[in-house]
Design a protein around this motif. Structure first.
Motif, PDB file in Angstrom:
ATOM      1  N   ILE A 213       5.693 -21.069  45.632  1.00  0.00           N
ATOM      2  CA  ILE A 213       6.541 -20.069  44.959  1.00  0.00           C
ATOM      3  C   ILE A 213       5.729 -19.298  43.929  1.00  0.00           C
ATOM      4  O   ILE A 213       5.843 -18.067  43.816  1.00  0.00           O
ATOM      5  CB  ILE A 213       7.747 -20.756  44.288  1.00  0.00           C
ATOM      6  CG1 ILE A 213       8.710 -21.318  45.343  1.00  0.00           C
ATOM      7  CG2 ILE A 213       8.484 -19.779  43.368  1.00  0.00           C
ATOM      8  CD1 ILE A 213       9.386 -20.272  46.184  1.00  0.00           C
ATOM      9  N   GLY A 214       4.893 -20.014  43.171  1.00  0.00           N
ATOM     10  CA  GLY A 214       4.086 -19.366  42.145  1.00  0.00           C
ATOM     11  C   GLY A 214       3.102 -18.367  42.737  1.00  0.00           C
ATOM     12  O   GLY A 214       2.977 -17.233  42.249  1.00  0.00           O
ATOM     13  N   ILE A 215       2.404 -18.765  43.800  1.00  0.00           N
ATOM     14  CA  ILE A 215       1.440 -17.869  44.442  1.00  0.00           C
ATOM     15  C   ILE A 215       2.141 -16.649  45.029  1.00  0.00           C
ATOM     16  O   ILE A 215       1.673 -15.514  44.901  1.00  0.00           O
ATOM     17  CB  ILE A 215       0.659 -18.617  45.539  1.00  0.00           C
ATOM     18  CG1 ILE A 215      -0.244 -19.679  44.910  1.00  0.00           C
ATOM     19  CG2 ILE A 215      -0.168 -17.646  46.385  1.00  0.00           C
ATOM     20  CD1 ILE A 215      -0.940 -20.579  45.914  1.00  0.00           C
ATOM     21  N   THR A 216       3.292 -16.872  45.666  1.00  0.00           N
ATOM     22  CA  THR A 216       4.056 -15.758  46.237  1.00  0.00           C
ATOM     23  C   THR A 216       4.409 -14.742  45.165  1.00  0.00           C
ATOM     24  O   THR A 216       4.254 -13.527  45.364  1.00  0.00           O
ATOM     25  CB  THR A 216       5.354 -16.282  46.892  1.00  0.00           C
ATOM     26  OG1 THR A 216       5.022 -17.182  47.957  1.00  0.00           O
ATOM     27  CG2 THR A 216       6.181 -15.125  47.450  1.00  0.00           C
ATOM     28  N   ASN A 217       4.883 -15.217  44.019  1.00  0.00           N
ATOM     29  CA  ASN A 217       5.269 -14.315  42.934  1.00  0.00           C
ATOM     30  C   ASN A 217       4.076 -13.586  42.333  1.00  0.00           C
ATOM     31  O   ASN A 217       4.144 -12.383  42.072  1.00  0.00           O
ATOM     32  CB  ASN A 217       6.003 -15.103  41.851  1.00  0.00           C
ATOM     33  CG  ASN A 217       7.478 -15.277  42.150  1.00  0.00           C
ATOM     34  OD1 ASN A 217       8.314 -14.513  41.684  1.00  0.00           O
ATOM     35  ND2 ASN A 217       7.799 -16.273  42.957  1.00  0.00           N
ATOM     36  N   ILE A 218       2.989 -14.301  42.124  1.00  0.00           N
ATOM     37  CA  ILE A 218       1.796 -13.667  41.540  1.00  0.00           C
ATOM     38  C   ILE A 218       1.287 -12.554  42.446  1.00  0.00           C
ATOM     39  O   ILE A 218       0.997 -11.439  41.988  1.00  0.00           O
ATOM     40  CB  ILE A 218       0.696 -14.718  41.297  1.00  0.00           C
ATOM     41  CG1 ILE A 218       1.104 -15.660  40.152  1.00  0.00           C
ATOM     42  CG2 ILE A 218      -0.633 -14.038  40.964  1.00  0.00           C
ATOM     43  CD1 ILE A 218       0.186 -16.854  39.984  1.00  0.00           C
ATOM     44  N   VAL A 219       1.184 -12.842  43.740  1.00  0.00           N
ATOM     45  CA  VAL A 219       0.681 -11.838  44.688  1.00  0.00           C
ATOM     46  C   VAL A 219       1.634 -10.649  44.766  1.00  0.00           C
ATOM     47  O   VAL A 219       1.213  -9.481  44.677  1.00  0.00           O
ATOM     48  CB  VAL A 219       0.489 -12.455  46.092  1.00  0.00           C
ATOM     49  CG1 VAL A 219       0.164 -11.364  47.115  1.00  0.00           C
ATOM     50  CG2 VAL A 219      -0.607 -13.503  46.069  1.00  0.00           C
TER      51      VAL A 219
END
Length: 266
Positions: A129-135
């Motif tokens: 979830i964190g990587i998805t949001n950052i990208v």
């Protein structure tokens, strides 16, 4: 046995696919944004023909629509729906995959506690979830500059972007809770679509009926994006409601996972 790394590896393909879909969505919207601002009066007139309820249903504010942040908020109607499906799917599958494939008992024969399994898998889901949001939000910010949308308040942009993350966390927690309450789940995507679209329709009905109380029953309405743009803040009652649900859902799920009987592969 590093459960976290193994789980993250299993989720990598799904993460790349969903992140790609979300990036393509925001790219599509930002590509057409300049078309709306070329002839503001004509577009304003067309949008004015829509009823207030319809505009509220799709998160459209004529006053803010022609600013980048107003248009960005409008895209959240679709981005958040896709993000919610991703998050719900992750939550449902976090603990149910082994149960469905009947390998849970094998996993639990390893020298590792159920709590450690739960925490490792939850950490992997949060990482996705964190990587998805950052990208997603980094690409959005970069594309905004590429398409020349003009100056905008970065703080408000971050507040709007954070609502996407918060709603996703709600659906992750909901998915984990459902997976522990209903037993074996054969198809996570069918459950995800049913729950996400069900709550989305509840929000649409609330907008159509102009009923503010319905906002308490669906996370899609916890954040009024137009109010965030105007006030640069969230409504505290809904943030409190969201956080309390997440804490409750994770706590109940953790306790349930640690105490329930695990079906044998035989």
């Amino acid at each position: 046995m590093n459960i976290y790394k193994k789980e993250l590896s299993l989720l990598r393909s799904s993460m790349l696919a969903w992140t790609g879909v979300l990036v393509l969505l925001i790219l599509m919207f930002l590509t057409i944004y300049p078309q709306f601002t070329k002839d503001v009066e004509t577009t304003r007139h067309l949008l004015g023909t829509l009823s207030a309820q319809i505009r509220d249903m799709v998160g459209l504010s004529i006053d803010n629509f022609f600013s980048f942040l107003g248009f960005y908020a409008y895209t959240f109607t679709y981005l958040t729906l896709a993000g919610a499906i991703q998050a719900m799917n992750l939550g449902l599958g976090m603990l149910s995959k082994e149960s469905h494939s009947k390998t849970t008992d094998f996993l639990l024969t390893k020298p590792v506690t159920r709590s450690r399994i739960f925490i490792a898998k939850f950490a992997a889901v949060l990482t996705v979830i964190g990587i998805t949001n950052i990208v997603l939000h980094t690409v959005t910010y970069m594309l905004a500059n590429v398409f020349g949308v003009g100056d905008f308040d970065t703080n408000i942009f971050m507040l709007l972007a954070a609502t996407f993350l918060l709603v996703q966390l709600w659906f992750v927690a909901c998915g984990i809770l459902v997976s522990q309450l209903v037993g074996r789940i054969k198809s996570t995507i069918s459950w995800s679509l049913s729950i996400v679209f069900g709550l989305y329709i509840v929000g649409l009905l609330g907008s159509l009926l102009s009923d503010e109380d319905i906002r308490y029953f669906t996370p899609f309405k916890y954040f009024d994006l137009m109010k965030i743009i105007e006030n640069a803040s969230y409504e505290a009652v809904f943030v409190w409601l969201l956080i309390n649900f997440i804490v409750m859902a994770i706590s109940v799920s953790w306790r349930r996972y640690n105490t329930k009987d695990i079906p044998s592969a035989t």
